[in-house]
Design an enzyme around this catalytic site. Structure first.
Site, mmCIF file in Angstrom:
data_model
loop_
_atom_site.group_PDB
_atom_site.id
_atom_site.type_symbol
_atom_site.label_atom_id
_atom_site.label_comp_id
_atom_site.label_asym_id
_atom_site.label_seq_id
_atom_site.Cartn_x
_atom_site.Cartn_y
_atom_site.Cartn_z
ATOM 1 N N TYR A 193 0.785 -1.415 -0.359
ATOM 2 C CA TYR A 193 -0.481 0.117 0.377
ATOM 3 C C TYR A 193 0.863 1.415 -0.204
ATOM 4 O O TYR A 193 1.377 1.779 0.746
ATOM 5 C CB TYR A 193 -0.996 0.197 1.485
ATOM 6 C CG TYR A 193 -2.191 -0.969 0.999
ATOM 7 C CD1 TYR A 193 -2.081 -2.278 0.279
ATOM 8 C CD2 TYR A 193 -2.053 -1.301 2.459
ATOM 9 C CE1 TYR A 193 -3.163 -3.301 0.430
ATOM 10 C CE2 TYR A 193 -3.686 -2.687 2.446
ATOM 11 C CZ TYR A 193 -3.643 -3.403 1.680
ATOM 12 O OH TYR A 193 -4.546 -4.592 1.750
ATOM 13 N N PRO A 204 -15.705 -4.805 2.371
ATOM 14 C CA PRO A 204 -17.056 -5.430 3.254
ATOM 15 C C PRO A 204 -18.251 -4.309 2.366
ATOM 16 O O PRO A 204 -19.580 -4.815 2.713
ATOM 17 C CB PRO A 204 -17.206 -5.548 4.663
ATOM 18 C CG PRO A 204 -15.708 -4.413 4.998
ATOM 19 C CD PRO A 204 -15.267 -4.790 3.765
ATOM 20 N N LEU A 205 -17.526 -3.119 2.486
ATOM 21 C CA LEU A 205 -19.376 -2.353 1.207
ATOM 22 C C LEU A 205 -18.542 -2.392 0.187
ATOM 23 O O LEU A 205 -19.196 -1.732 -0.191
ATOM 24 C CB LEU A 205 -18.817 -0.948 2.163
ATOM 25 C CG LEU A 205 -18.617 -0.655 4.301
ATOM 26 C CD1 LEU A 205 -18.201 0.386 4.412
ATOM 27 C CD2 LEU A 205 -20.562 -1.051 4.079
ATOM 28 N N GLY A 264 -17.171 0.703 -1.680
ATOM 29 C CA GLY A 264 -17.835 2.132 -1.079
ATOM 30 C C GLY A 264 -18.967 1.563 -2.078
ATOM 31 O O GLY A 264 -19.640 2.673 -1.198
#
Length: 329
Positions: free
Chosen positions: A56, A205-206, A209
């Site tokens: 990252y 988990p979204l 977004g």
């Protein structure tokens, strides 16, 4: 916040973690002050599991997390990852390197960037098909024995690889994408983890977004946002998936919560052995997400959400072709 235990080794963490990737990488330009403020707010609310990785940035995300937990290390549990072959002359290259040498080298570098003497949970980010998993996990186990790592795990690994890895050294967690619009782990990965007593850490988990209902077009994403290239955010796939996200918005209104909270509560309802790590770089969004841990959906509501986003209704692959080739190895 409630606590959950990952794996049979007793790694107790917050019921939700915090994905830190977007604070410096992939989802548009980051703001270090906002990222640090988000991590500090997470710790205040009892969100203790912080997820980062060497890739990252690369490197900058671990550095940010290290600065954020300076003086507060005992309040946080840090998960980081190795496993990519990074070329300093070609930052966009993303081969895999699961060699024992790389596992050891990245561990030492991550410890320095994080400003700590131990990593709580050390994952292999992507399985290297050219290195036997027993060699990789054997080296990770040596890091546990040396006190540099507390627990180990894999990310996006195939069931048979998980079995072989776990037989070499106990795995505490496996991390894979899992949400209302990515249900693949339910087929084989989750049953395998439950058979072996390994925890599951869903990332995105979204739906990156999308399930928050806040993304209505690509114009809502920055020019440097990686999601602009993701197949699920393209053309007809975007429009089809938008209709699914709208169903979550409708159901959330009936429940009296935000779409993000409902999507997270759905993941949390799938088992006490799941610890989702929604990502954000906003303290306000962090607070919204953390509140989902207190939202208990009924069995009927979970079933209604299952039906609202049928597995075969989601359009587009999770990654581009090269990214998909690195999954389920």
């Amino acid at each position: 916040m409630d606590r959950r235990t990952l794996g049979s080794q007793g790694f107790e963490v917050s019921a939700e973690g915090l994905g830190c990737m977007g604070m410096t990488w992939a989802y548009g330009g980051g703001d270090e002050a906002a990222g640090i403020a988000t991590i500090h707010r997470a710790l205040e609310l009892g969100v203790t599991l912080l997820d980062t990785a060497e890739v990252y940035g690369p490197y900058t995300n671990e550095e940010l997390v290290g600065r954020a937990v300076a003086g507060r290390r005992d309040e946080a549990q840090i998960a980081t990852k190795f496993g990519f072959a990074l070329d300093p002359d070609d930052p966009g290259s993303r081969g895999t390197d699961g060699s024992p040498e790389n596992a050891r080298r990245v561990c030492e570098a991550s410890l320095r960037r994080l400003g700590t003497d131990h990593i709580d949970l050390y994952y292999q980010h992507r399985v290297d098909p050219d290195v036997p998993i027993e060699e990789t996990v054997g080296a990770m186990g040596e890091l546990v024995a040396a006190g540099k790592v507390r627990f180990i795990g894999l990310s996006e690994a195939a069931p048979e690889t998980i079995r072989r890895a776990h037989a070499t050294h106990p795995l505490t967690a496996v991390q894979s994408e899992y949400s209302l619009w990515t249900r693949d782990p339910e087929d084989e990965v989750l049953p395998t983890l439950r058979e072996l007593g390994i925890g599951f850490v869903p990332y995105s988990p979204l739906g990156r977004g999308f399930l928050t209902g806040q993304i209505r077009s690509l114009e809502d994403l920055g020019e440097d946002d990686w999601r602009r290239t993701n197949p699920r955010f393209q053309g007809e796939a975007f429009e089809a998936n938008l209709r699914l996200a709208d169903r979550v918005v409708e159901l959330a209104e009936g429940i009296g919560a935000t779409p993000a909270q409902v999507a997270l509560a759905w993941v949390l309802a799938k088992g006490q052995d799941l610890v989702p790590i929604p990502g954000t770089k906003s303290p306000r969004r962090l607070e919204e997400n953390a509140a989902a841990a207190d939202l208990e959906l009924s069995e009927a509501q979970v079933a209604e959400l299952d039906r609202a986003i049928a597995r075969d209704a989601v359009r587009g692959a999770r990654y581009d072709e090269s990214g998909m080739a690195m999954l389920n190895n």
